[in-house]
Enzyme design. Sequence first.
Site, PDB file in Angstrom:
ATOM      1  N   HIS A 158      -3.526 -38.321   9.132  1.00 45.18           N
ATOM      2  CA  HIS A 158      -2.320 -39.101   9.385  1.00 45.18           C
ATOM      3  C   HIS A 158      -1.253 -38.262  10.075  1.00 45.18           C
ATOM      4  CE1 HIS A 158      -3.574 -42.679   7.065  1.00 45.18           C
ATOM      5  NE2 HIS A 158      -4.307 -41.790   6.416  1.00 45.18           N
ATOM      6  N   GLY A 207      -5.311  -4.782   5.381  1.00 41.64           N
ATOM      7  CA  GLY A 207      -4.526  -5.753   4.646  1.00 41.64           C
ATOM      8  C   GLY A 207      -5.179  -7.110   4.524  1.00 41.64           C
ATOM      9  N   ARG A 208      -5.751  -7.607   5.615  1.00 43.52           N
ATOM     10  CA  ARG A 208      -6.351  -8.950   5.586  1.00 43.52           C
ATOM     11  C   ARG A 208      -7.719  -8.957   4.909  1.00 43.52           C
ATOM     12  NH1 ARG A 208      -5.711  -6.736  10.360  1.00 43.52           N
ATOM     13  NH2 ARG A 208      -7.402  -6.420  11.847  1.00 43.52           N
ATOM     14  N   LYS A 216       8.800  -4.905  14.123  1.00 42.44           N
ATOM     15  CA  LYS A 216       9.366  -4.203  12.967  1.00 42.44           C
ATOM     16  C   LYS A 216      10.271  -3.056  13.413  1.00 42.44           C
ATOM     17  CE  LYS A 216       5.567  -5.061   9.717  1.00 42.44           C
ATOM     18  NZ  LYS A 216       4.567  -4.418   8.829  1.00 42.44           N
ATOM     19  N   LYS A 227       0.828  -1.208   0.000  1.00 45.67           N
ATOM     20  CA  LYS A 227       0.000   0.000   0.000  1.00 45.67           C
ATOM     21  C   LYS A 227       0.861   1.257   0.000  1.00 45.67           C
ATOM     22  CE  LYS A 227      -3.726   0.213   2.634  1.00 45.67           C
ATOM     23  NZ  LYS A 227      -4.645   0.401   3.779  1.00 45.67           N
ATOM     24  N   GLU A 239       9.947  -5.859   4.034  1.00 47.17           N
ATOM     25  CA  GLU A 239      10.175  -7.161   3.415  1.00 47.17           C
ATOM     26  C   GLU A 239       9.857  -7.125   1.925  1.00 47.17           C
ATOM     27  OE1 GLU A 239       8.602  -7.882   7.662  1.00 47.17           O
ATOM     28  OE2 GLU A 239       8.179  -6.535   5.984  1.00 47.17           O
ATOM     29  N   GLU A 264      -5.220 -11.977  13.657  1.00 47.45           N
ATOM     30  CA  GLU A 264      -4.814 -10.571  13.589  1.00 47.45           C
ATOM     31  C   GLU A 264      -5.988  -9.655  13.919  1.00 47.45           C
ATOM     32  OE1 GLU A 264      -1.558  -9.076  10.813  1.00 47.45           O
ATOM     33  OE2 GLU A 264      -3.349  -8.235   9.858  1.00 47.45           O
TER      34      GLU A 264
END
Length: 518
Positions: free
Chosen positions: A376, A259-260, A485, A202, A208, A345
């Site tokens: 399994h 964001g999510r 961060k 954004k 990152e 979040e």
Amino acid sequence: MTHIRCDGTAAWAALQKHYDSVGLGFDIRQAFASDPGRFAALSQSAPHVFADLSKNLLDARTEQLLLDVARETGLEAHRDAMFAGRHINATEDRAVLHTLLRRPASAPVGGDLAAAFGDVQATLDAMLAYAEKVRADSTITDVVNIGIGGSDLGPQMAVLALDQFVAPGKRFHFVSNVDGHELAGILRGLAPEHTLFLIASKTFTTAETMANAQSAKRWFEQSGGVDIARHFAALTTNVAAAKAFGIDTTFGFWDWVGGRYSMWSAIGLPIALAIGADGFRGLLAGAHAMDEHFRTAPLAQNLPVRLGLLDVWYRNFHRFTTRSIAPYHSALKRLPAYLQQLEMESNGKQVDMAGQLLTFGTSPVLWGEPGTNGQHAYFQMLHQGTDVTPLEFIAVRDAAHDLPGHHSKLLANALAQAQALMLGQRDAGGHKNFPGNRPSTFFVFEQLTPESLGAFLALYEHRVFTSGALWGINSFDQWGVELGKVLARDIEPRLASGDVAGLDASTAGLLARLRPRA
């Protein structure tokens, strides 16, 4: 906006009394035996999704008390405020309008939302036109999406989920980790003249993402790439920074898109590239249908509300701390990771909207794997472990392949596991005894399509909204992401210099061990 927290309501006290009298001893098997209408009462259809809640530690009285709590906390008013564009994200003074991204162009939108809706439609049209242009370009064979968090999890999950609809001749790659091994591994199989990079940030400053973007640009140039403007596009609001990077093609979004919740916006460009404009509009349409169900259905017949109330019942009364997701469809392999961010979040908070410390638990830990793989791996614990973990099955009626026998085996396993969790097994010897009475919810899609996926994801969003509203928390900020961060920006140069002044002994010792040797 005045909002009453759940533990401040009379209904909450009544619910606690109800739990103390019947909750601990509730037996799902006995509930079925005594009520032939249990399945009908505790299952329902919503747009593109059927849900069976009948194998849960739940009855009509419990649901009624939970609905009383919802009404006393003002859930309906809080929901309506979100759809109206009020600034319910109070800590950031923002509206929460991801549902606006999914409204069809023909839907009436008035008042303060009209201008925003016009911008949404203009951006959507431009993005989809670009997607169709790239899809028609046979020289572009690989699309690399570089983002993190919501700029990665949603698009990656959806592209994998809708693989049967992906355009032939196009491969999709997703890079989120700042660990260079991920990007380097992808770049080894690419040719610059056939690759399109999407930089999803954004602000165009996410540490990152920008580290990966700069490395991708350097690889492109060093490998003979000559036209950055053609082979890079940006999903950002910072057009100037993208331009300085060398990118001319940008698609923006707004501060009211968390964001999510951003895969419905320009962040969804990789989805549109994969499944086309019609497919992406189908994804939006499915989500919008669920939005309308959540907005208009009475609370007692409102599936996101019923699920959110069940989550409160389990977290705050039964004290279940985790929930497992078991999609019985390999294409949904990244769905548990996507839902982790969405719920943890959003509702992983310890203070209410007024900043007051909560006295009860909020978000459970979400985790899971596709069935039958999970059977399994960790189902042993679900069946015979010392902790009870509610499990959610997701099954698709119609297969998208024609391999004989596979799909019936898959569905039989899903049904059998849900049945076994509930029934258990007695009198078979200590090690072979299963306690049973372990809760599960079962979701059914007729087919896995853009519409059904969109509806299910919106269902989960509104479910998370419901539990967060009862808890009185802000489900739309994420301050807990920031501290690490900030500290990383201080530590990174120390790895080069070796300076440990002011660090705690543990961090200093670990930094010394992790410093590269000369």
